[in-house]
Design an enzyme around this catalytic site. Structure first.
Site, PDB file in Angstrom:
ATOM      1  N   ARG A  87       0.857  -1.136   0.039  1.00 51.94           N
ATOM      2  CA  ARG A  87       0.027  -0.044  -0.091  1.00 51.94           C
ATOM      3  C   ARG A  87       0.873   1.394  -0.138  1.00 51.94           C
ATOM      4  O   ARG A  87       1.630   1.461   0.943  1.00 51.94           O
ATOM      5  CB  ARG A  87      -0.861   0.130   1.305  1.00 51.94           C
ATOM      6  CG  ARG A  87      -1.656   1.245   1.547  1.00 51.94           C
ATOM      7  CD  ARG A  87      -2.677   1.021   2.812  1.00 51.94           C
ATOM      8  NE  ARG A  87      -3.378   2.432   2.782  1.00 51.94           N
ATOM      9  CZ  ARG A  87      -3.111   3.059   3.977  1.00 51.94           C
ATOM     10  NH1 ARG A  87      -2.442   3.120   4.890  1.00 51.94           N
ATOM     11  NH2 ARG A  87      -4.123   4.132   3.796  1.00 51.94           N
ATOM     12  N   HIS A 131      -2.899  10.934   0.956  1.00 50.88           N
ATOM     13  CA  HIS A 131      -2.264  10.718   2.193  1.00 50.88           C
ATOM     14  C   HIS A 131      -1.692  11.962   2.775  1.00 50.88           C
ATOM     15  O   HIS A 131      -0.473  12.292   2.903  1.00 50.88           O
ATOM     16  CB  HIS A 131      -1.131   9.644   2.317  1.00 50.88           C
ATOM     17  CG  HIS A 131      -1.045   9.186   3.522  1.00 50.88           C
ATOM     18  ND1 HIS A 131      -1.142   7.692   3.735  1.00 50.88           N
ATOM     19  CD2 HIS A 131      -0.564   9.728   4.600  1.00 50.88           C
ATOM     20  CE1 HIS A 131      -0.631   7.440   5.388  1.00 50.88           C
ATOM     21  NE2 HIS A 131      -0.134   8.683   5.808  1.00 50.88           N
ATOM     22  N   GLU A 176      -7.021   8.437   6.425  1.00 56.80           N
ATOM     23  CA  GLU A 176      -7.312   9.176   7.719  1.00 56.80           C
ATOM     24  C   GLU A 176      -7.940  10.491   7.714  1.00 56.80           C
ATOM     25  O   GLU A 176      -7.177  11.332   7.986  1.00 56.80           O
ATOM     26  CB  GLU A 176      -6.122   9.172   8.637  1.00 56.80           C
ATOM     27  CG  GLU A 176      -5.661   7.716   8.790  1.00 56.80           C
ATOM     28  CD  GLU A 176      -4.602   7.535   9.813  1.00 56.80           C
ATOM     29  OE1 GLU A 176      -4.079   8.778  10.287  1.00 56.80           O
ATOM     30  OE2 GLU A 176      -3.745   6.523  10.127  1.00 56.80           O
ATOM     31  N   ASN A 305      -7.248   1.873  10.263  1.00 57.67           N
ATOM     32  CA  ASN A 305      -5.885   2.155  10.653  1.00 57.67           C
ATOM     33  C   ASN A 305      -5.922   2.044  12.125  1.00 57.67           C
ATOM     34  O   ASN A 305      -6.890   2.906  12.760  1.00 57.67           O
ATOM     35  CB  ASN A 305      -5.276   3.288  10.487  1.00 57.67           C
ATOM     36  CG  ASN A 305      -5.033   3.523   8.848  1.00 57.67           C
ATOM     37  OD1 ASN A 305      -5.380   2.514   8.031  1.00 57.67           O
ATOM     38  ND2 ASN A 305      -4.399   4.517   8.112  1.00 57.67           N
ATOM     39  N   TYR A 307      -4.120   2.003  15.998  1.00 59.68           N
ATOM     40  CA  TYR A 307      -2.683   1.932  16.816  1.00 59.68           C
ATOM     41  C   TYR A 307      -2.984   1.473  18.495  1.00 59.68           C
ATOM     42  O   TYR A 307      -2.502   1.070  19.073  1.00 59.68           O
ATOM     43  CB  TYR A 307      -2.029   3.073  16.616  1.00 59.68           C
ATOM     44  CG  TYR A 307      -1.694   3.172  15.105  1.00 59.68           C
ATOM     45  CD1 TYR A 307      -0.361   2.752  14.828  1.00 59.68           C
ATOM     46  CD2 TYR A 307      -2.177   3.683  14.266  1.00 59.68           C
ATOM     47  CE1 TYR A 307       0.307   2.955  13.604  1.00 59.68           C
ATOM     48  CE2 TYR A 307      -1.616   3.678  13.018  1.00 59.68           C
ATOM     49  CZ  TYR A 307      -0.634   3.370  12.661  1.00 59.68           C
ATOM     50  OH  TYR A 307      -0.216   3.141  11.456  1.00 59.68           O
ATOM     51  N   GLU A 371      -3.590  -0.154   8.339  1.00 58.70           N
ATOM     52  CA  GLU A 371      -2.221   0.224   9.117  1.00 58.70           C
ATOM     53  C   GLU A 371      -2.279  -0.335  10.384  1.00 58.70           C
ATOM     54  O   GLU A 371      -3.333  -0.094  11.145  1.00 58.70           O
ATOM     55  CB  GLU A 371      -2.243   1.958   9.005  1.00 58.70           C
ATOM     56  CG  GLU A 371      -1.695   2.423   7.919  1.00 58.70           C
ATOM     57  CD  GLU A 371      -1.389   4.038   8.114  1.00 58.70           C
ATOM     58  OE1 GLU A 371      -1.220   4.374   9.186  1.00 58.70           O
ATOM     59  OE2 GLU A 371      -1.558   4.765   7.323  1.00 58.70           O
TER      60      GLU A 371
HETATM   61  O1  IFM Z   1       2.676   7.654  10.056  1.00 59.06           O
HETATM   62  C1  IFM Z   1       1.255   7.655  10.333  1.00 59.06           C
HETATM   63  C2  IFM Z   1       0.570   7.472   9.004  1.00 59.06           C
HETATM   64  O2  IFM Z   1       1.206   8.496   8.149  1.00 59.06           O
HETATM   65  C3  IFM Z   1      -0.833   7.587   9.241  1.00 59.06           C
HETATM   66  N1  IFM Z   1      -1.278   6.769  10.272  1.00 59.06           N
HETATM   67  C4  IFM Z   1      -0.620   6.770  11.663  1.00 59.06           C
HETATM   68  C5  IFM Z   1       0.664   6.657  11.257  1.00 59.06           C
HETATM   69  C6  IFM Z   1       1.587   6.733  12.791  1.00 59.06           C
HETATM   70  O3  IFM Z   1       1.432   8.029  13.391  1.00 59.06           O
END
Ligand code: IFM
Length: 465
Positions: A87, A131, A176, A305, A307, A371
């Site tokens: 990606r 992006h 995002e 995405n 985290y 992500e």
């Molecule tokens: O690096 C970023 C990415 O560009 C978008 N999602 C989160 C990642 C980590 O912060």
């Protein structure tokens, strides 16, 4: 059952379904460099990163990981990993420098070469159109708070469909949009650095519109087998308690963090509670007739995405905040447990919660983790090795959460690890390393970290042991 039967089976393999896509992800501004080459003009991130104090150490993406010149070497790394998919994002100012008018051939050629080399390596290209690197000229004309930017985006989507549509089968319109709207126009931590709740809500709406228009354009220009998608960084919001006040705090963040995109895109409407909550900062009169219908153009999958989760309670937070007024009613709390170098909590359950919620809320919509990954303070030891057991533990836990969600009925089709390479981590510059391949930015030398060897093994086995 004997005592032996009751012991956990540590040799069991968590196998992922046949055809599961194993990928890595990157983004143009974070890795390409070559910021002024072959006709590329500044994006909002080139401008923003030159403003003193905006990016740690004054770092910029001018050279980044020099991927523009090292693309073949980086594809060789992917071959070593054994990924099925890659990606990447297209830098809008590289292919259409002013955000208007004809494309620049050299810019298009770069992405054609990238895609052709990927295909020749048996790796499926997954292209993201946006992006965060808006051509600066479009920001000067008003940026995402202006409706016209969405129109420009649809035209750019048409250019890219014409240039790569015969060889790229999977397209993502936006990455995002929450970050681009609320960090870019709300609290100013990201480019273009504006701080206006109204501008951030207008931007969010125009992202939805841009997505819908681009999805229609892609659909009409791409071969019928192509897939069109959108990637959201959905917030796994947890109330601190079941009290009515804490539940209401969670509802507010869910509205302005998640449903502000999910409802227009999948249901063609704006959440009523969002309109109520944001009444002090906007009346939403910038939403024109037909916009929400356009935003809900059918798509083939949703990219997620993830985290870490967000824990909230009733209360108020310190300004500056990106939450468009919600912060006056919400207190953000640190989730317990270990943290990454970003100070983000490690909590794989949040990913499971998100996936099972989407299983219930969006039946029939295939999901892809576009992500997931973690930053740690990696370094090469005297032997030249980069050991990152914490990242391996993070990835293992999150993949196990994805597996559990699939077993419980979530239709997850793939996993893209963020990120292939250490790169420009936005306002943190090069101080945070998300790559599974270490980059020595002085020499541009690439080194597989322990996590890259581990991921190659996971891909080869099709799951976790
Ligand atoms: O690096 C970023 C990415 O560009 C978008 N999602 C989160 C990642 C980590 O912060």
């Amino acid at each position: 059952m004997t005592a032996l039967d009751a012991r956990p089976d540590t040799t069991a393999t968590l196998r992922f379904p046949a055809g599961f896509r194993w990928g890595t992800a990157t983004a143009a501004y974070q890795i390409e460099g070559a910021a002024a080459e072959d006709g590329r003009t500044p994006s909002i991130w080139d401008t923003f990163s030159r403003v003193p104090g905006k990016v740690r150490n004054g770092d910029t993406g001018e050279i980044a990981a020099d991927h523009y010149h090292r693309m073949s070497e980086d594809i060789a790394l992917m071959r070593r990993l054994g990924v099925t998919d890659y990606r990447f994002s297209v830098a809008w100012p590289r292919v259409q420098p002013t955000g208007r008018g004809p494309a620049v051939q050299k810019g298009l050629d770069f992405y054609r070469r990238l895609v052709d080399e990927l295909l020749a390596s048996g790796i499926r290209p997954v292209a993201t159109l946006y992006h965060w690197d808006l051509p600066q000229e479009l920001e000067d004309a008003g940026g995402w708070p202006q409706r016209e930017t969405a129109q420009r985006f649809a035209e750019y989507a048409e250019i890219m469909a014409g240039a790569l549509g015969d060889r790229v089968a999977t397209w993502t319109t936006l990455n995002e949009p929450w970050c681009a709207a609320f960090l870019g126009y709300g609290n100013g931590v990201h480019a273009p650095g504006r701080t206006s709740p109204l501008a951030s809500l207008r931007a969010a709406h125009h992202f939805n519109l841009a997505h819908g228009w681009a999805a229609q354009v892609l659909r009409s220009h791409l071969p019928s087998r192509s897939e069109v998608s959108l990637t959201l960084n959905l917030h796994a919001v947890r109330p601190l308690s079941e009290s009515a006040a804490d539940l209401d705090a969670a509802r507010r963040i869910d509205a302005v963090g998640n449903r502000i995109f999910l409802d227009p895109v999948f249901h063609g409407r704006l959440p009523e509670d969002l309109i109520r909550d944001t009444a002090p900062v906007t009346d939403w009169s910038f939403v024109a007739d037909g916009d929400l219908e356009a935003a809900s153009a059918p798509i083939d999958s949703l990219g997620i995405n993830y985290y870490s989760p967000t824990v909230v309670a009733a209360g108020s937070s310190d300004a500056p905040s990106p939450w468009a007024g919600a912060e006056e009613h919400v207190r953000f709390l640190p989730a317990p447990g270990p943290r990454t170098a970003m100070d983000w909590p490690v909590d794989a359950d949040g990913l499971y919660e998100l996936l099972t919620r989407l299983r219930d809320d969006l039946p029939g919509v295939p999901l892809v983790i576009t992500e997931n990954g973690a930053a740690y303070d990696d370094y090469a030891d005297p032997a030249g090795e980069v050991k990152d057991p914490e990242r391996v533990a993070y990835l293992r836990a999150h993949l196990a959460a994805v597996h559990r969600a699939i077993e419980d009925g979530a239709d997850v089709r793939g996993y893209f690890l963020w990120s292939l390479l250490d790169n420009f981590e936005w306002a943190y510059g090069y101080s945070k390393r998300f790559g599974i391949v270490h980059v020595d930015f002085a020499t541009q030398r690439r080194t597989f970290k322990g996590s890259a060897h581990w991921y190659a093994d996971v891909i080869a086995r099709g799951g976790l042991t």
